[in-house]
Design an enzyme around this catalytic site. Structure first.
Site, PDB file in Angstrom:
ATOM      1  N   HIS A 134       4.253   1.392  12.431  1.00  0.00           N
ATOM      2  CA  HIS A 134       4.611   0.874  13.747  1.00  0.00           C
ATOM      3  C   HIS A 134       6.097   1.130  14.020  1.00  0.00           C
ATOM      4  CE1 HIS A 134       4.398  -2.160  17.081  1.00  0.00           C
ATOM      5  NE2 HIS A 134       5.677  -2.281  16.765  1.00  0.00           N
ATOM      6  N   GLU A 135       6.955   0.812  13.046  1.00  0.00           N
ATOM      7  CA  GLU A 135       8.394   1.006  13.241  1.00  0.00           C
ATOM      8  C   GLU A 135       8.743   2.482  13.380  1.00  0.00           C
ATOM      9  OE1 GLU A 135      10.301  -1.469  13.889  1.00  0.00           O
ATOM     10  OE2 GLU A 135       8.680  -2.876  13.490  1.00  0.00           O
ATOM     11  N   HIS A 138       8.198   3.715  16.871  1.00  0.00           N
ATOM     12  CA  HIS A 138       9.233   3.374  17.839  1.00  0.00           C
ATOM     13  C   HIS A 138      10.278   4.487  17.936  1.00  0.00           C
ATOM     14  CE1 HIS A 138       8.142  -0.530  19.255  1.00  0.00           C
ATOM     15  NE2 HIS A 138       8.193  -1.120  18.079  1.00  0.00           N
ATOM     16  N   GLU A 199       5.439  -1.683  22.486  1.00  0.00           N
ATOM     17  CA  GLU A 199       4.717  -2.274  21.360  1.00  0.00           C
ATOM     18  C   GLU A 199       3.289  -1.746  21.286  1.00  0.00           C
ATOM     19  OE1 GLU A 199       5.880  -4.308  18.889  1.00  0.00           O
ATOM     20  OE2 GLU A 199       7.786  -3.751  19.795  1.00  0.00           O
ATOM     21  N   ASP A 203       1.765   0.545  18.291  1.00  0.00           N
ATOM     22  CA  ASP A 203       0.532   0.172  17.580  1.00  0.00           C
ATOM     23  C   ASP A 203      -0.428   1.357  17.526  1.00  0.00           C
ATOM     24  OD1 ASP A 203       1.328  -2.430  17.102  1.00  0.00           O
ATOM     25  OD2 ASP A 203       0.268  -3.273  18.816  1.00  0.00           O
TER      26      ASP A 203
END
Length: 340
Positions: A134-135, A138, A199, A203
């Site tokens: 997930h990070e 980003h 977000e 995901d």
């Protein structure tokens, strides 16, 4: 000098209102920060993290995290989620923090922070992969650059405060929240809406990357269940990840639907993660009283009735806790005839 001031010094002179000669590329080109400018800003933050006494370079946990991280990078490359320009320019480095709070965060230039508190609550490599994937997304989806690009028309100090707030939140949730609120109050609603979109995208891309890398998709759901339980039962500041990554019902339902459609078998015991998580909990410096409680747990009357994995983690944590407390058991004599 404050962290915000240090970061402000890393920003382009044009953004600071000074001369542009020899400065970083100006912010806001095509609504984004350039990869070069983002990397240089990330380098400035990384230098501060290296000086932080909470930065930890543990070979055991480091090797474990790096194994998950390298697999995710390979999965991102295979799926085409990692553009060659970012692959070459960015650091793609994970910093381990000794902080006990459950948190992980992405920073400009491909740097990432991971607290031992988060490592200490995962049950499988798949759960950790869901967070790191997930990070990573980003950054690969340029969320940070897009967010900083949106702020380029505001004040340069706002950009510095926003990044400084992310660092502060990893160590002190209250201080981090104060910095973030103080630096972004004028455009809070706009950022909130944009953040929700980011977000959901992180995901979706993170799920695809971790699946490509060979991790079980159930890790996403089980990690969400941990976060949901923490949000419902109590959030006393130990879960800053919930504030920087709001857990909405839509995000939870989306991941559950994706996993249910696969009809995957139940997860088995991940013994390596059991031991690494126990090590992370001890090395996060929980305090003398907690260490003594962990050291004495195997002697409790009901210890033998606990699940095997829980006992294994507790025994390892007890041994490490005794080492931290300098309270090692007395040396035992080898039985006669045993090799020495």
């Amino acid at each position: 000098m404050s962290t915000a001031a240090l970061l402000l010094g890393a920003l382009p002179a044009a953004a600071q209102g000074g001369a542009a000669g020899g400065a970083l590329p100006s912010l806001g080109e095509a609504g984004e920060m350039t990869p070069l400018a983002e990397r240089k800003l990330g380098d400035a933050i990384a230098r501060e993290l290296y000086r932080d006494p909470d930065y930890i370079d543990d070979p055991v946990i480091g090797e474990y995290v790096d194994g998950v991280w390298r697999a995710l990078l390979a999965g991102a490359r295979t799926r085409g989620e990692l553009p060659p320009e970012l692959d070459e320019r960015f650091a793609w480095q994970v910093f381990l923090g000794r902080d006990r709070s459950i948190n992980a965060f992405a920073l400009p230039g491909g740097y990432f922070g991971l607290n031992l508190g988060l490592v200490g609550v995962v049950r499988t490599r798949d759960e950790l992969a869901s967070v790191l994937g997930h990070e990573m997304s980003h950054v690969t989806q340029r969320h940070i650059a897009r967010l900083l690009g949106q702020q380029s028309r505001q004040t340069p100090l706002l950009i510095a405060a926003m990044v400084a707030g992310a660092i502060a939140a990893s160590k002190n949730p209250q201080a981090g929240a104060a910095l973030a609120v103080g630096g972004q109050a004028a455009i809070a609603q706009q950022q909130l809406n944009f953040s929700r979109d980011m977000e959901r995208e992180a995901d979706r891309v993170g799920y695809a990357v971790m699946s490509q890398a060979g991790f079980a998709p159930q890790g996403f759901v089980s990690m969400f269940q941990k976060l949901q339980t923490a949000a419902r039962v109590d959030d006393n500041g130990d879960w800053p990840y919930l504030r920087s990554h709001p857990l909405t019902t839509q995000r939870i339902a989306d991941m559950q639907q994706r996993v249910q459609a696969l009809h995957l078998p139940p997860e088995g015991t991940d013994w390596e993660t059991v031991l690494v998580a126990a090590r992370a909990r001890v090395l996060s410096r929980p305090g003398v009283d907690v260490l003594r409680a962990w050291a004495g747990e195997p002697a409790q009357p009901d210890f033998a009735r606990q699940p095997l994995a829980q006992r294994a983690g507790a025994l390892y944590a007890a041994a490490l806790a005794r080492a931290e407390l300098r309270e090692l058991p007395p040396r035992r004599r080898w039985p006669s005839g045993w090799p020495r």
